[in-house]
Design an enzyme around this catalytic site. Structure first.
Site, mmCIF file in Angstrom:
data_model
loop_
_atom_site.group_PDB
_atom_site.id
_atom_site.type_symbol
_atom_site.label_atom_id
_atom_site.label_comp_id
_atom_site.label_asym_id
_atom_site.label_seq_id
_atom_site.Cartn_x
_atom_site.Cartn_y
_atom_site.Cartn_z
ATOM 1 C CG HIS A 53 -1.683 1.232 1.468
ATOM 2 N ND1 HIS A 53 -3.013 1.368 1.126
ATOM 3 C CD2 HIS A 53 -1.314 2.421 2.033
ATOM 4 C CE1 HIS A 53 -3.423 2.578 1.451
ATOM 5 N NE2 HIS A 53 -2.417 3.233 2.015
ATOM 6 C CD GLU A 54 1.939 3.472 3.693
ATOM 7 O OE1 GLU A 54 2.186 4.546 3.102
ATOM 8 O OE2 GLU A 54 0.946 3.320 4.423
ATOM 9 C CG HIS A 93 0.410 6.213 -0.569
ATOM 10 N ND1 HIS A 93 -0.702 6.875 -1.051
ATOM 11 C CD2 HIS A 93 0.043 5.656 0.616
ATOM 12 C CE1 HIS A 93 -1.704 6.721 -0.194
ATOM 13 N NE2 HIS A 93 -1.286 5.984 0.822
ATOM 14 C CD GLU A 99 -4.863 6.358 2.070
ATOM 15 O OE1 GLU A 99 -4.791 5.141 2.376
ATOM 16 O OE2 GLU A 99 -3.867 7.095 2.011
#
Length: 298
Positions: free
Chosen positions: A145-146, A149, A225
């Site tokens: 997930h990071e 980003h 997100e």
């Protein structure tokens, strides 16, 4: 004390960069004897608006490490640290970005964040609480997930949006301030300059416009997100990403959630849930919506 020093240092850097840029561009005062010089005002606001956003971006890794007490893993000293570094390397390769710095920060709350000024010079860090309570496949999904980003360029995109927002908040607030001051001073024979009404009205207008503008930034953050969750599912696994979000939900219901501070909030895996009107200012969508969006991908 450290947070105060970081705040003061960042703002000093912003003032120095903005002042130097204005001198190079030859931008003079936007207040003239004939009223507001809108071109000079727009240049002034743009320089300060983008300077603040970009100085914060370029200092983001250093500030994040200092404010969260993140320890960068230079040489893995345990099997867990080795697994973390190798997992981030694997995910970074799959996402097509440079290897980020990998760190761990002391916090009982389950959280993680990514920051950095470009896709190939980032930092990914996880909390000790997350490492303790999450399963390996869930930790991998959070890391993915990071990494999502970073790969999506969310840091630079949010910086550009914040720069534009800053510019127009400052610009419109000063127009309102000048209009209010002119109204209060009508009939005054003293020409030139502005009165105290300009500064008070500008200050109040900046607060109001800033609050409204933060709704726009928060809306973008929530949309981003969902994209990072999709990246987590694609780079790691959908089951792992759903499992990580469900565990975050369970911890939030048990009042074990914690929130990162400042600009890191937007790049964490979760944030404290807001209710009612305050949901407009939330950087993250509700966990139930994020879980449902991932389940719909199956």
């Amino acid at each position: 004390m450290m947070r105060i020093l970081l705040f003061l240092g960042t703002n000093l850097a912003i003032i120095l960069v903005a002042s130097l840029t204005l001198n190079i561009l030859g931008v003079g005062s936007y207040l003239t004897a004939n009223g507001l010089d809108l071109n000079a005002l727009l240049a002034f606001c743009a320089v300060f608006g983008f300077a603040g956003a970009f100085v914060s971006l370029f200092l983001s890794k250093w500030m994040a490490k200092m404010s969260t007490k993140t320890q960068i893993i230079e040489q893995p000293s345990s099997a867990e640290e080795r697994w973390l570094v190798e997992t981030v390397q694997e995910l970074a390769n799959k996402a097509g970005i440079g290897m980020p710095d990998v760190g761990v920060f002391p916090s009982h709350a389950s959280n993680a964040f990514a920051t950095g000024w470009n896709r190939n010079n980032a930092l990914v860090a996880v909390s000790t609480g997350l490492l303790t309570r999450f399963k390996p496949e869930e930790i991998k999904a959070v890391l993915a997930h990071e990494i999502g980003h970073v790969a999506n360029g969310d840091m630079i995109t949010l910086t550009l949006i914040q720069g534009v927002i800053n510019t127009f908040v400052m610009f419109l607030a000063r127009i309102v301030g000048y209009a209010v001051d002119s109204f209060l001073r009508r009939g005054d024979n003293n020409s030139g300059g502005v009165g105290i009404g300009f500064y008070i009205a500008t200050f109040v207008a900046e607060i109001i416009f800033g609050v409204l503008a933060s709704i726009i930034v928060a809306w973008f953050s929530r949309r981003r997100e969902f994209r990072a969750d999709e990246a987590g599912a694609s780079l790691a696994s959908t089951a792992g990403m759903i499992g990580a979000l469900q565990r975050l939900k369970a911890e939030s219901m048990a009042h074990q959630e914690g929130e990162l501070e400042g600009q890191l909030t937007a790049f964490g895996i979760s944030s404290i849930k807001k209710q009612g009107f305050m949901e407009l200012f939330s950087s993250h969508p509700p966990l139930d919506e994020r879980i449902a969006a991932l389940q719909a991908r199956r």
